[in-house]
Write a protein that holds these residues in place. Structure first.
Motif, PDB file in Angstrom:
ATOM      1  N   VAL A 165       0.848  -1.199   0.000  1.00 36.18           N
ATOM      2  CA  VAL A 165       0.000   0.000   0.000  1.00 36.18           C
ATOM      3  C   VAL A 165       0.880   1.244   0.000  1.00 36.18           C
ATOM      4  O   VAL A 165       0.663   2.187  -0.778  1.00 36.18           O
ATOM      5  N   MET A 166       1.885   1.250   0.864  1.00 32.62           N
ATOM      6  CA  MET A 166       2.817   2.370   0.909  1.00 32.62           C
ATOM      7  C   MET A 166       3.539   2.521  -0.423  1.00 32.62           C
ATOM      8  O   MET A 166       3.746   3.639  -0.915  1.00 32.62           O
ATOM      9  N   LEU A 167       3.911   1.408  -1.029  1.00 30.98           N
ATOM     10  CA  LEU A 167       4.635   1.444  -2.297  1.00 30.98           C
ATOM     11  C   LEU A 167       3.850   2.192  -3.366  1.00 30.98           C
ATOM     12  O   LEU A 167       4.373   3.123  -3.997  1.00 30.98           O
ATOM     13  N   HIS A 168       2.592   1.816  -3.575  1.00 31.78           N
ATOM     14  CA  HIS A 168       1.816   2.439  -4.650  1.00 31.78           C
ATOM     15  C   HIS A 168       1.446   3.889  -4.310  1.00 31.78           C
ATOM     16  O   HIS A 168       1.420   4.749  -5.195  1.00 31.78           O
ATOM     17  N   MET A 169       1.190   4.158  -3.049  1.00 33.92           N
ATOM     18  CA  MET A 169       0.880   5.523  -2.642  1.00 33.92           C
ATOM     19  C   MET A 169       2.080   6.446  -2.875  1.00 33.92           C
ATOM     20  O   MET A 169       1.955   7.537  -3.439  1.00 33.92           O
ATOM     21  N   MET A 170       3.266   5.996  -2.459  1.00 34.75           N
ATOM     22  CA  MET A 170       4.452   6.835  -2.582  1.00 34.75           C
ATOM     23  C   MET A 170       4.919   6.939  -4.031  1.00 34.75           C
ATOM     24  O   MET A 170       5.455   7.966  -4.443  1.00 34.75           O
ATOM     25  N   ARG A 171       4.709   5.903  -4.818  1.00 33.47           N
ATOM     26  CA  ARG A 171       5.040   6.017  -6.244  1.00 33.47           C
ATOM     27  C   ARG A 171       4.200   7.104  -6.899  1.00 33.47           C
ATOM     28  O   ARG A 171       4.685   7.861  -7.735  1.00 33.47           O
ATOM     29  N   SER A 172       2.944   7.148  -6.509  1.00 33.52           N
ATOM     30  CA  SER A 172       2.057   8.178  -7.040  1.00 33.52           C
ATOM     31  C   SER A 172       2.562   9.562  -6.646  1.00 33.52           C
ATOM     32  O   SER A 172       2.585  10.491  -7.464  1.00 33.52           O
ATOM     33  N   MET A 173       2.982   9.701  -5.391  1.00 33.62           N
ATOM     34  CA  MET A 173       3.509  10.987  -4.917  1.00 33.62           C
ATOM     35  C   MET A 173       4.788  11.371  -5.662  1.00 33.62           C
ATOM     36  O   MET A 173       5.011  12.532  -5.994  1.00 33.62           O
ATOM     37  N   TYR A 174       5.634  10.373  -5.931  1.00 33.53           N
ATOM     38  CA  TYR A 174       6.893  10.660  -6.624  1.00 33.53           C
ATOM     39  C   TYR A 174       6.678  11.028  -8.081  1.00 33.53           C
ATOM     40  O   TYR A 174       7.481  11.772  -8.660  1.00 33.53           O
ATOM     41  N   GLU A 175       5.624  10.514  -8.697  1.00 32.19           N
ATOM     42  CA  GLU A 175       5.328  10.923 -10.064  1.00 32.19           C
ATOM     43  C   GLU A 175       5.048  12.419 -10.122  1.00 32.19           C
ATOM     44  O   GLU A 175       5.469  13.111 -11.044  1.00 32.19           O
ATOM     45  N   LEU A 176       4.335  12.932  -9.125  1.00 36.03           N
ATOM     46  CA  LEU A 176       4.074  14.369  -9.070  1.00 36.03           C
ATOM     47  C   LEU A 176       5.383  15.136  -8.856  1.00 36.03           C
ATOM     48  O   LEU A 176       5.582  16.216  -9.418  1.00 36.03           O
ATOM     49  N   LEU A 177       6.267  14.576  -8.053  1.00 39.60           N
ATOM     50  CA  LEU A 177       7.552  15.226  -7.809  1.00 39.60           C
ATOM     51  C   LEU A 177       8.390  15.251  -9.079  1.00 39.60           C
ATOM     52  O   LEU A 177       9.016  16.268  -9.402  1.00 39.60           O
ATOM     53  N   ARG A 178       8.410  14.146  -9.809  1.00 42.95           N
ATOM     54  CA  ARG A 178       9.165  14.088 -11.062  1.00 42.95           C
ATOM     55  C   ARG A 178       8.660  15.131 -12.055  1.00 42.95           C
ATOM     56  O   ARG A 178       9.422  15.691 -12.835  1.00 42.95           O
ATOM     57  N   GLU A 179       7.349  15.367 -12.042  1.00 42.63           N
ATOM     58  CA  GLU A 179       6.747  16.321 -12.971  1.00 42.63           C
ATOM     59  C   GLU A 179       6.919  17.770 -12.524  1.00 42.63           C
ATOM     60  O   GLU A 179       6.477  18.699 -13.196  1.00 42.63           O
ATOM     61  N   GLY A 180       7.567  17.963 -11.368  1.00 44.15           N
ATOM     62  CA  GLY A 180       7.817  19.316 -10.881  1.00 44.15           C
ATOM     63  C   GLY A 180       6.602  19.978 -10.280  1.00 44.15           C
ATOM     64  O   GLY A 180       6.538  21.213 -10.199  1.00 44.15           O
ATOM     65  N   VAL A 181       5.621  19.182  -9.832  1.00 42.13           N
ATOM     66  CA  VAL A 181       4.414  19.758  -9.244  1.00 42.13           C
ATOM     67  C   VAL A 181       4.733  20.459  -7.930  1.00 42.13           C
ATOM     68  O   VAL A 181       4.228  21.543  -7.644  1.00 42.13           O
ATOM     69  N   PHE A 182       5.592  19.852  -7.107  1.00 40.05           N
ATOM     70  CA  PHE A 182       5.890  20.428  -5.800  1.00 40.05           C
ATOM     71  C   PHE A 182       7.056  21.418  -5.857  1.00 40.05           C
ATOM     72  O   PHE A 182       6.970  22.511  -5.346  1.00 40.05           O
ATOM     73  N   TYR A 183       8.150  21.012  -6.456  1.00 39.35           N
ATOM     74  CA  TYR A 183       9.294  21.913  -6.614  1.00 39.35           C
ATOM     75  C   TYR A 183      10.260  21.289  -7.609  1.00 39.35           C
ATOM     76  O   TYR A 183      10.177  20.104  -7.917  1.00 39.35           O
TER      77      TYR A 183
END
Length: 255
Positions: A165-183
């Motif tokens: 569960v943590m794996l898929h949740m955090m992968r989703s979060m990292y996709e946003l990070l890769r796309e520069g959504v956060f910084y």
């Protein structure tokens, strides 16, 4: 009596369950292309009709997608984690950035703690191999490559925690990070001193994991993300100062 008739499982169901497990465990990743039908049927030891039946059912479930002329791919199951409106909201509010880092600090600290206890020897070899690539990338001074390896390193730790569960949740979060959504992570790797500090922090995390020290691994992750938070605060302040400096210069030049 509690007994039921034993029924032999269809081969297609065995194929289906195996592919589902690979997706669930994060071994098959979103967007990854499956081998050809011939190769896959040979690897799994099943007939093509059984394989097609399983692949068709997985497509009906939304786990696989077929692209004409290209093959069968793992569906982008992470794409639905956040709505476009919420992603846009994240991207335009600094508070979301710091909440994101706080969330990562908690989740990745827990993941590192679990990985130190539960990771297999091979899991730890993967993490160590990525860290060695980070050392090489730093010498090449390629911010984009360093940022990409940074994400790979942290995701490898989450994978090694063996919590799906943590794996898929955090992968989703990292996709946003890769796309520069956060910084923009690449900005952090452009400064020599910051890059040196970041590498040292990743080394501390890796050392604690290789030593299978849960407390040290969790503390090293917390220290690292506290540093990232501070660096981002400094970056935002520097951007604000530069904006005012430009306005001051324009005002003076116009007098």
């Amino acid at each position: 009596m509690p007994f039921q008739t034993v029924q032999q499982e269809k081969l297609s169901q065995g194929v289906l369950r195996q592919i589902e497990e690979l997706i669930l465990r994060g071994i098959l990743r979103p967007g990854e292309r499956l081998p050809s039908e011939r190769e896959l049927s040979e690897k799994m030891g099943v007939s093509r009709p059984s394989l097609r039946e399983a692949l068709s059912e997985l497509q009906d479930k939304g786990l696989l997608v077929s692209k004409v002329g290209s093959g069968v791919f793992v569906a982008d199951v992470l794409g639905s984690a956040f709505s476009p409106a919420l992603v846009s909201l994240f991207a335009t509010h600094d508070s979301a950035v710091f909440d994101y880092i706080s969330f990562r600090r908690d989740m990745e600290g827990l993941a590192a703690e679990r990985a130190a206890r539960l990771a297999s020897d091979t899991d730890l070899k993967v993490i160590d191999a990525i860290f060695k690539k980070m050392e090489v990338a730093q010498q090449k001074r390629n911010p984009a490559e360093e940022a990409a390896l940074d994400a790979d390193f942290h995701l490898a730790i989450i994978e090694a925690s063996h919590n799906i569960v943590m794996l898929h949740m955090m992968r989703s979060m990292y996709e946003l990070l890769r796309e520069g959504v956060f910084y923009n992570r690449s900005v952090m790797f452009k400064q020599r001193m910051t890059r040196d500090h970041l590498l040292d922090q990743h080394r501390a995390i890796n050392d604690a994991l290789q030593a299978r020290d849960p407390a040290a691994a969790k503390a090293a992750v917390a220290s690292h993300l506290d540093y990232v938070r501070g660096a981002l605060v400094d970056q935002l302040k520097a951007n604000e100062n530069e904006d005012f400096a430009k306005r001051r210069y324009e005002h003076e030049a116009g007098r």
